[in-house]
Design a protein around this motif. Structure first.
Motif, PDB file in Angstrom:
ATOM      1  N   THR A  94      25.192 -13.957  -1.151  1.00 14.19           N
ATOM      2  CA  THR A  94      23.716 -13.805  -0.903  1.00 14.19           C
ATOM      3  C   THR A  94      23.102 -14.735  -1.702  1.00 14.19           C
ATOM      4  N   HIS A  95      21.734 -15.152  -1.249  1.00 15.51           N
ATOM      5  CA  HIS A  95      20.931 -15.877  -1.887  1.00 15.51           C
ATOM      6  C   HIS A  95      19.404 -15.333  -1.511  1.00 15.51           C
ATOM      7  N   SER A  96      18.973 -14.865  -2.737  1.00 14.60           N
ATOM      8  CA  SER A  96      17.532 -14.092  -2.604  1.00 14.60           C
ATOM      9  C   SER A  96      16.398 -14.982  -2.888  1.00 14.60           C
ATOM     10  N   ARG A  97      15.352 -14.938  -2.237  1.00 15.89           N
ATOM     11  CA  ARG A  97      13.811 -15.361  -2.761  1.00 15.89           C
ATOM     12  C   ARG A  97      12.635 -14.309  -2.648  1.00 15.89           C
ATOM     13  N   MET A  98      11.914 -14.300  -3.770  1.00 17.59           N
ATOM     14  CA  MET A  98      10.912 -13.273  -3.672  1.00 17.59           C
ATOM     15  C   MET A  98       9.821 -13.809  -2.836  1.00 17.59           C
ATOM     16  N   ILE A  99       9.282 -12.703  -2.084  1.00 20.72           N
ATOM     17  CA  ILE A  99       8.019 -13.298  -1.302  1.00 20.72           C
ATOM     18  C   ILE A  99       6.831 -13.152  -2.083  1.00 20.72           C
ATOM     19  N   LEU A 100       6.154 -14.022  -2.307  1.00 22.32           N
ATOM     20  CA  LEU A 100       4.729 -14.114  -3.113  1.00 22.32           C
ATOM     21  C   LEU A 100       3.633 -13.425  -2.345  1.00 22.32           C
ATOM     22  N   ARG A 101       3.475 -14.258  -0.883  1.00 18.37           N
ATOM     23  CA  ARG A 101       2.165 -13.655  -0.158  1.00 18.37           C
ATOM     24  C   ARG A 101       2.740 -13.785   1.286  1.00 18.37           C
ATOM     25  N   GLN A 102       2.391 -13.163   1.998  1.00 16.54           N
ATOM     26  CA  GLN A 102       2.652 -13.143   3.386  1.00 16.54           C
ATOM     27  C   GLN A 102       1.240 -13.767   4.099  1.00 16.54           C
ATOM     28  N   ALA A 103       1.203 -14.677   5.077  1.00 15.77           N
ATOM     29  CA  ALA A 103      -0.007 -14.782   5.846  1.00 15.77           C
ATOM     30  C   ALA A 103       0.323 -14.694   7.225  1.00 15.77           C
ATOM     31  N   ASP A 104      -0.374 -13.829   7.990  1.00 16.31           N
ATOM     32  CA  ASP A 104      -0.611 -13.297   9.186  1.00 16.31           C
ATOM     33  C   ASP A 104      -0.998 -14.658  10.184  1.00 16.31           C
ATOM     34  N   ILE A 105      -0.173 -15.150  10.821  1.00 14.78           N
ATOM     35  CA  ILE A 105      -0.449 -16.239  11.599  1.00 14.78           C
ATOM     36  C   ILE A 105      -0.343 -15.839  12.978  1.00 14.78           C
ATOM     37  N   HIS A 106      -1.541 -15.824  13.860  1.00 15.37           N
ATOM     38  CA  HIS A 106      -1.349 -15.479  15.141  1.00 15.37           C
ATOM     39  C   HIS A 106      -2.101 -16.604  16.145  1.00 15.37           C
ATOM     40  N   ALA A 107      -1.364 -17.653  15.980  1.00 13.06           N
ATOM     41  CA  ALA A 107      -1.813 -19.059  16.577  1.00 13.06           C
ATOM     42  C   ALA A 107      -1.293 -18.822  18.128  1.00 13.06           C
ATOM     43  N   PRO A 108      -2.068 -19.217  19.167  1.00 15.36           N
ATOM     44  CA  PRO A 108      -1.558 -19.129  20.261  1.00 15.36           C
ATOM     45  C   PRO A 108      -0.100 -19.714  20.475  1.00 15.36           C
TER      46      PRO A 108
ATOM     47  N   ALA B  87       0.713  -1.210   0.156  1.00 20.78           N
ATOM     48  CA  ALA B  87       0.096   0.025   0.083  1.00 20.78           C
ATOM     49  C   ALA B  87       0.717   1.415   0.089  1.00 20.78           C
ATOM     50  N   VAL B  88       2.112   1.302   0.339  1.00 21.01           N
ATOM     51  CA  VAL B  88       3.027   2.394   0.267  1.00 21.01           C
ATOM     52  C   VAL B  88       4.030   2.079  -0.805  1.00 21.01           C
ATOM     53  N   ASN B  89       3.519   1.490  -1.801  1.00 17.95           N
ATOM     54  CA  ASN B  89       4.322   1.129  -3.041  1.00 17.95           C
ATOM     55  C   ASN B  89       5.478   0.473  -2.925  1.00 17.95           C
ATOM     56  N   LEU B  90       5.832  -0.382  -2.090  1.00 20.08           N
ATOM     57  CA  LEU B  90       6.705  -1.354  -2.025  1.00 20.08           C
ATOM     58  C   LEU B  90       6.338  -2.651  -2.316  1.00 20.08           C
ATOM     59  N   GLN B  91       6.184  -2.846  -3.749  1.00 24.44           N
ATOM     60  CA  GLN B  91       5.604  -4.200  -4.399  1.00 24.44           C
ATOM     61  C   GLN B  91       6.445  -5.349  -4.335  1.00 24.44           C
ATOM     62  N   VAL B  92       7.863  -5.251  -4.332  1.00 29.69           N
ATOM     63  CA  VAL B  92       8.752  -6.263  -4.227  1.00 29.69           C
ATOM     64  C   VAL B  92       9.188  -6.589  -2.929  1.00 29.69           C
ATOM     65  N   GLN B  93       8.804  -7.789  -2.317  1.00 24.17           N
ATOM     66  CA  GLN B  93       9.455  -8.129  -1.059  1.00 24.17           C
ATOM     67  C   GLN B  93      10.280  -9.443  -1.171  1.00 24.17           C
ATOM     68  N   ALA B  94      11.437  -9.544  -0.604  1.00 22.56           N
ATOM     69  CA  ALA B  94      12.387 -10.547  -0.508  1.00 22.56           C
ATOM     70  C   ALA B  94      12.876 -11.002   0.744  1.00 22.56           C
ATOM     71  N   MET B  95      13.340 -12.258   1.011  1.00 17.41           N
ATOM     72  CA  MET B  95      14.126 -12.746   1.795  1.00 17.41           C
ATOM     73  C   MET B  95      15.431 -12.905   1.316  1.00 17.41           C
ATOM     74  N   ILE B  96      16.682 -12.452   1.806  1.00 16.84           N
ATOM     75  CA  ILE B  96      17.986 -12.456   1.358  1.00 16.84           C
ATOM     76  C   ILE B  96      18.996 -13.329   2.409  1.00 16.84           C
TER      77      ILE B  96
ATOM     78  N   ASP C 253      10.727  -2.052  -6.679  1.00 14.14           N
ATOM     79  CA  ASP C 253      10.767  -2.769  -7.962  1.00 14.14           C
ATOM     80  C   ASP C 253      11.912  -3.710  -7.701  1.00 14.14           C
ATOM     81  N   GLN C 254      12.066  -4.309  -8.954  1.00 16.76           N
ATOM     82  CA  GLN C 254      13.193  -5.268  -9.168  1.00 16.76           C
ATOM     83  C   GLN C 254      14.370  -4.524  -9.152  1.00 16.76           C
ATOM     84  N   ALA C 255      14.453  -3.536  -9.682  1.00 19.16           N
ATOM     85  CA  ALA C 255      15.816  -2.556  -9.709  1.00 19.16           C
ATOM     86  C   ALA C 255      15.924  -2.148  -8.177  1.00 19.16           C
ATOM     87  N   GLY C 256      15.142  -1.707  -7.366  1.00 13.91           N
ATOM     88  CA  GLY C 256      15.293  -1.582  -6.106  1.00 13.91           C
ATOM     89  C   GLY C 256      16.187  -2.774  -5.307  1.00 13.91           C
ATOM     90  N   LEU C 257      15.277  -4.120  -5.512  1.00 20.18           N
ATOM     91  CA  LEU C 257      16.139  -4.927  -4.806  1.00 20.18           C
ATOM     92  C   LEU C 257      17.761  -5.306  -5.454  1.00 20.18           C
TER      93      LEU C 257
END
Length: 147
Positions: free
Chosen positions: A130-144, A58-67, A110-114
């Motif tokens: 480095t070894h990078s992986r793009m995040i496709l979706r995040q699931a918020d889990i709040h299990a006890p 929502a703040v225009n940071l469309q590309v998320q990754a784990m590195i 964007d990818q250039a930012g990554l």
């Protein structure tokens, strides 16, 4: 810490903005008693703080990754972490055991930012690999939490 404290923690994890009245109703205590328990949990370091979760897309940071990051021999963790604080886009950092030294979560426009983040890591932070992986979706889990 008793069952009620653990219930309060489980209620606050997904929504740290719950009022003391709402917490009290959920655990069958008065708002004042719950407020005192929350203050004690903060004072004891159990609750480390309250903050906003930001929808990065929502703040225009469309590309998320784990590195995964492997430091150059001789690079101090303190140096690496100090440099991380100056690289825009680094959201979280975890010191690890295993093949890599750190796991980073980054958010970029964007990818250039990554690519810029990865280049900054390699040129300024004492990073060997480095070894990078793009995040496709995040699931918020709040299990006890385990009790």
């Amino acid at each position: 810490m008793d069952k009620i404290d653990r219930d309060i923690i489980d209620l606050l994890r997904p929504d740290g903005r719950l009022s003391y009245r709402e917490l009290g109703e959920a655990v069958c205590l008065s708002a004042n008693t719950v407020a005192e328990r929350v203050r004690k949990l903060v004072g004891d370091g159990v609750l480390e703080g309250f903050g906003a979760r930001v929808n990065l897309a929502a703040v225009n940071l469309q590309v998320q990754a784990m590195i995964d990051v492997k430091l150059l021999p001789g690079t101090a963790a303190s140096h690496f972490e100090a440099v991380l604080a100056t690289i825009p886009g680094v959201v979280e950092s975890f010191l690890l055991t295993g093949s890599y030294d750190y796991l980073l979560r980054v958010a970029c426009r964007d990818q250039a930012g990554l690519v810029q983040v990865i280049e900054a890591l390699r040129s300024r932070a004492g990073v060997q690999d480095t070894h990078s992986r793009m995040i496709l979706r995040q699931a918020d889990i709040h299990a006890p939490l385990p009790r």
